[in-house]
Scaffold this active site. Structure first.
Site, short mmCIF file in Angstrom:
data_model
loop_
_atom_site.label_atom_id
_atom_site.label_comp_id
_atom_site.label_asym_id
_atom_site.label_seq_id
_atom_site.Cartn_x
_atom_site.Cartn_y
_atom_site.Cartn_z
N TRP A 68 39.25 46.02 47.26
CA TRP A 68 39.15 44.58 47.52
C TRP A 68 40.52 43.94 47.71
O TRP A 68 40.62 42.74 47.95
CB TRP A 68 38.43 43.88 46.37
CG TRP A 68 39.24 43.77 45.09
CD1 TRP A 68 40.12 44.68 44.60
CD2 TRP A 68 39.26 42.66 44.19
NE1 TRP A 68 40.66 44.23 43.42
CE2 TRP A 68 40.15 42.99 43.14
CE3 TRP A 68 38.61 41.43 44.14
CZ2 TRP A 68 40.40 42.12 42.08
CZ3 TRP A 68 38.86 40.59 43.08
CH2 TRP A 68 39.74 40.93 42.06
N ASP A 69 41.61 44.75 47.61
CA ASP A 69 42.96 44.18 47.69
C ASP A 69 43.21 43.41 48.98
O ASP A 69 44.13 42.60 49.05
CB ASP A 69 44.01 45.29 47.53
CG ASP A 69 43.84 46.08 46.23
OD1 ASP A 69 42.69 46.49 45.95
OD2 ASP A 69 44.81 46.28 45.51
N GLU A 86 38.47 45.96 35.07
CA GLU A 86 37.91 47.32 34.99
C GLU A 86 37.88 47.90 33.57
O GLU A 86 37.38 49.01 33.39
CB GLU A 86 38.71 48.25 35.89
CG GLU A 86 38.66 47.87 37.34
CD GLU A 86 39.39 48.87 38.22
OE1 GLU A 86 40.30 49.54 37.72
OE2 GLU A 86 39.02 48.96 39.39
N LYS A 121 41.86 43.93 31.63
CA LYS A 121 42.91 44.59 32.40
C LYS A 121 43.59 43.58 33.31
O LYS A 121 44.79 43.60 33.52
CB LYS A 121 42.28 45.71 33.24
CG LYS A 121 43.26 46.43 34.14
CD LYS A 121 42.56 47.53 34.92
CE LYS A 121 43.53 48.30 35.79
NZ LYS A 121 42.86 49.25 36.68
N GLN A 122 42.78 42.69 33.89
CA GLN A 122 43.31 41.77 34.90
C GLN A 122 42.43 40.53 34.99
O GLN A 122 41.35 40.48 34.39
CB GLN A 122 43.34 42.48 36.25
CG GLN A 122 41.99 42.86 36.79
CD GLN A 122 42.09 43.98 37.82
OE1 GLN A 122 42.03 45.15 37.47
NE2 GLN A 122 42.24 43.61 39.07
C1 BGC Z 1 42.77 47.43 40.07
C2 BGC Z 1 41.87 47.02 41.21
C3 BGC Z 1 42.55 47.32 42.52
C4 BGC Z 1 42.95 48.79 42.59
C5 BGC Z 1 43.71 49.13 43.84
C6 BGC Z 1 43.15 48.89 40.24
O1 BGC Z 1 44.04 49.26 39.24
O2 BGC Z 1 42.13 47.27 38.84
O3 BGC Z 1 41.59 45.65 41.12
O4 BGC Z 1 41.71 47.04 43.58
O5 BGC Z 1 43.78 49.07 41.49
O6 BGC Z 1 44.88 48.38 43.95
#
Ligand code: BGC
Length: 800
Positions: A355-356, A494, A616-617
């Site tokens: 989704w980046d 995540e 995590k984010q």
């Molecule tokens: C993040 C995701 C991201 C992926 C690729 C993961 O560590 O949690 O949000 O899309 O990395 O960058």
């Protein structure tokens, strides 16, 4: 770090993996890490990787008694090898000489990697070795190296080696090394003519072909004397050795020009024939450099952003723009690719697309919209696979994969290795269904910036309707609540993939997912009025959308459930979040620093991150990142929830205290949501995001590939976040609040076929409305809407 250059003045072997990623050169078609010409892959210092946009292959490995299939972005033959040796001695190796001076420079303005060395060998011979390298932005099939050896206190014969090495494997990421990484098989190698060698390889499963031809010329002064060349070849490897008589003080000048074609190219017959034909047409290094510079200049004219007062931020932002353009550029057009989260710069996440793009497209939308359109086609072409995935899961519409590669099937790994514990664990992050909403959001944002009706009518509309259909069928009605719910998903955070002790993957009612679902459905309903009736009818027929479906869409957009924590105005990350335990942050921060992968740490301690209020984010905060408070309040109002802008700061505070920033995307969001209310904290978060890759803040992740979402996100923070740029109701809104650390900001954006230049200081904003196609555009500044005519310039006072 002067504005346009990243310079390393010392040879530091342990930093070489990071520098190789940051010094990658690419052109949107292929990229090569900044490894030294004489280096081959080893365990810890050098890893010369070459990656092709869309160049994937699948391999099967047996792990813990299970057969696992993984799709990788393939490491293609290394075209760099160029080295020398004295007769009967070892090949040149930095580790075996005394380095007198070292300078590695990435020149972003010219797109050049420059290395300047002076060294003394064991026999007291002193030499300089200077090289310049480019991966042509002007001709995507060409790369070149200029390599100059000057003996300072010796004369004598040396042997120069130039090679193409297809015996490489994917081994760039330590924790994937247990997986099969041998993607290539040799097809052909040999000598095309006296000065040119060639190599052709194929991937073992996807059967992609790549051919490389390398022409090596040796000059002593202006002359290129005839020299003895020896050809060495074995399956997947070809080399020429050239004997040269060196004279003290006289430079041996070598030029290696490489032509690269693949079976994914358009307008070709067969890669090897094209490589052999076209290499003969290439000019000298200087000639190639001139054209390459022209291409970069055109890109920088569109894409640069200047900042005063902050030289460091300026250089790093340029580095981010540079790597973004090296991953996707005009050369990407026609390649049927998306944007890999880690660029074409390494093997982390196997080159997959997540989704980046949500963080990447806003920059492209306002600079190179043609490119976003092209990248959205990648998703459009994979609609059949997304539809099949939805059907398999029991839904209708299009359910896109969390990780996407060649054909749009789910590429998330089934099990992954926790390097902290050495255990292989199930990976349930594939349940991030919110990816489909991100795709719809990207379509809408592209459309807002470009009003591209043709795209919306034919592709964009189909994507949005089919994704809305998916959301409306995954949503279930809960009669007790009288609301719709979404079950068994994972949100952007995540760390939380299941309820502790539930034994089942997935969570219910992730607030971000539920609101995004509503937004997609509301947008699809809006689209019915935007597109012409006959097209809506066609699309609905094609996708099987009935009147009953539309009724359900309207119901969901008024009655989706959003969890809140108790009676507060804090949006609950998911249902049941409030029952989790608070996390002992101080203890862990003291031990592991600010940014931590708590999931890995806790698992290695026999604990489980799912038990804690630890993210995590950014998850809930994504909502304040993607939507202005006006838009969000509107959504809540439609849903009949009393959520007011005053509650936003409380929510930010709550989740700021419970986030470990284990993803580089997180600080972008945290900076963005604070940009208006707390400039100092916004800047502090921005600074960390800015340094994510140059300083490898996650400790060892950047060497495995840059973080393109964070790179593009920082540029977008300056471009949209700090200027309050927003496109709403056909008005381009601006409401700048510069951080104190920036005193002047200047850039151009492409908005609905016009170039608009912005100059912003702490006190004033100047808008210059440049050339374009249509006559007028509406620009809103702090609540007032102005009509801008071609050539018009206006200045606004912005002191609060
Ligand atoms: C993040 C995701 C991201 C992926 C690729 C993961 O560590 O949690 O949000 O899309 O990395 O960058």
């Amino acid at each position: 770090m002067p504005d346009w250059r990243i310079v390393y003045e010392e040879w530091t072997p342990e930093l070489q993996p990071l520098r190789e990623a940051l010094c990658t050169l690419g052109n949107g078609y292929f990229a090569t890490r900044g490894a030294f010409e004489e280096a081959s892959a080893d365990e810890s210092i050098h890893y010369p990787g070459t990656y092709l946009a869309g160049g994937y292959n699948r391999l099967i490995t047996e792990i813990a008694g299970k057969l696992i299939e993984n799709e990788d972005l393939v490491n293609w033959p290394n075209w760099l090898p160029l080295s020398f040796r004295h007769p009967g001695e070892e090949w040149f190796d930095l580790k075996r000489v005394e380095v007198i001076s070292f300078r590695l420079e990435l020149d972003m303005q010219q797109g050049l990697l420059i290395r300047q060395l002076q060294f003394r060998d064991g026999k007291e011979r002193e030499s300089t070795l200077h090289s310049r390298r480019l991966v042509s932005m002007a001709n995507k099939h060409v790369a070149a190296i200029e390599w100059e050896l000057t003996p300072l206190n010796w004369s004598g014969e040396v042997e120069i080696s130039t090679a193409l090495d297809g015996q490489v494997v994917n081994s760039g990421v330590g924790r994937y090394r247990a997986l099969n990484g041998k993607h290539l098989q040799a097809l052909a190698q040999g000598q095309h003519n006296n000065e040119t060698i060639y190599l052709e390889v194929a991937t073992v499963q996807s059967r992609l072909l790549m051919a490389q031809a390398a022409r090596t010329r040796v000059f002593m002064g202006p002359a290129a004397p005839p020299l003895e060349r020896q050809l060495l070849e074995e399956a997947g490897y070809v080399e020429q050795r050239i004997k040269v008589n060196c004279l003290e003080g006289q430079t041996v000048h070598v030029e290696k020009v490489v032509q690269l074609h693949t079976s994914r190219d358009q307008a070709i017959t067969e890669p090897l024939q094209e490589a052999r034909k076209n290499i003969d047409r290439q000019g000298s290094f200087v000639h190639l450099l001139e054209r390459h510079n022209g291409a970069w200049q055109r890109l920088w004219n569109r894409c640069d952003l200047t900042l005063d007062c902050n030289v460091k931020a300026q250089s790093v932002l340029r580095l981010h723009i540079f790597h973004l353009l090296q991953t996707v550029s005009a050369n990407t057009v026609g390649m049927d690719v998306g944007v890999p989260a880690r660029g074409l710069h390494g093997e982390a996440y196997r080159g997959h697309i997540f989704w980046d793009e949500l963080f990447i497209f806003p920059f492209l939308n306002l600079r190179l919209p043609e490119l976003t359109r092209e990248l959205l086609f990648y998703r459009y072409r994979r609609l059949p696979e997304a539809r099949y995935a939805a059907t398999q899961a029991g839904y209708r519409g299009a359910m896109f994969p969390w990780q996407s590669g060649s054909n749009g099937r789910e590429e998330s790994q089934v099990i992954h290795l926790n390097p902290e514990s050495g255990r292989w664990l199930p990976d349930n992050t594939y349940l991030q269904r919110h990816i489909s909403a991100a795709i719809a959001y990207n379509v809408w944002q592209y459309f807002q910036a470009n009003e591209d009706m043709a795209f919306m009518t034919f592709m964009g509309g189909e994507l949005i309707f089919d994704i809305a259909l998916f959301w409306s069928t995954i949503a279930v009605f809960n009669p007790e609540r009288g609301r719709f719910e979404i079950h068994n998903v994972v949100g952007p955070d995540e760390y939380h993939t299941d309820y502790p002790d539930s034994g089942q993957p997935g969570l219910n009612n992730n607030a971000y997912t539920n609101i995004m679902a509503v937004w997609v459905i509301q947008t699809a309903l809006k689209l019915i009025d935007i597109l012409d009736d006959s097209r809506v009818e066609e699309l609905h027929l094609k996708l099987g959308i009935t009147e009953q479906d539309l009724k359900r869409w309207r119901d969901i957009s008024e009655a989706m459930y959003v969890p809140f924590i108790g009676d507060s105005k804090i949006i609950s990350q998911f249902e049941g979040y409030e029952q989790l335990q608070e996390f002992p942050w101080e203890v862990y921060k003291a031990k592991h620093g600010e940014s931590m992968r708590l999931d890995r740490i806790l698992e290695s301690e026999g604990d489980n991150v799912n038990k804690y209020k630890a993210s995590k984010q950014a998850d809930v905060l994504m909502l304040f990142y993607l939507f202005s408070s006006e838009e969000l309040i509107q959504i809540f109002k439609m849903l009949n929830y009393d959520f007011k802008p005053e509650s936003i700061p409380e929510n930010i505070e709550y989740y700021e205290n419970r986030t470990s920033h284990g993803s580089t995307l997180s600080k972008i969001v945290h900076s963005w949501v604070l940009a208006r209310s707390d400039r100092k904290r916004a800047w502090n978060n921005f600074k960390v995001a800015l340094m994510s890759d140059v300083e490898d803040v996650q400790g060892g992740t950047t060497p495995e590939g840059i973080h393109l979402g964070a790179m593009a996100g920082t540029v977008d923070l300056v471009q949209r976040g700090f200027t309050g740029l927003e496109i709403r109701d056909n008005v381009l809104w601006l409401n700048p609040v510069l951080p104190e650390e920036i005193c002047f900001l200047n850039f151009k954006i492409r908005y609905r076929s016009h170039w608009v230049s912005l100059e912003v200081t702490q006190e004033k904003m100047k808008i210059t409305f440049d050339r374009g196609w249509s006559n007028e555009v509406l620009i809103g500044v702090r609540g007032e809407v102005y009509t801008f005519q071609r050539g018009e310039q206006r200045e606004f006072n912005i002191i609060r």
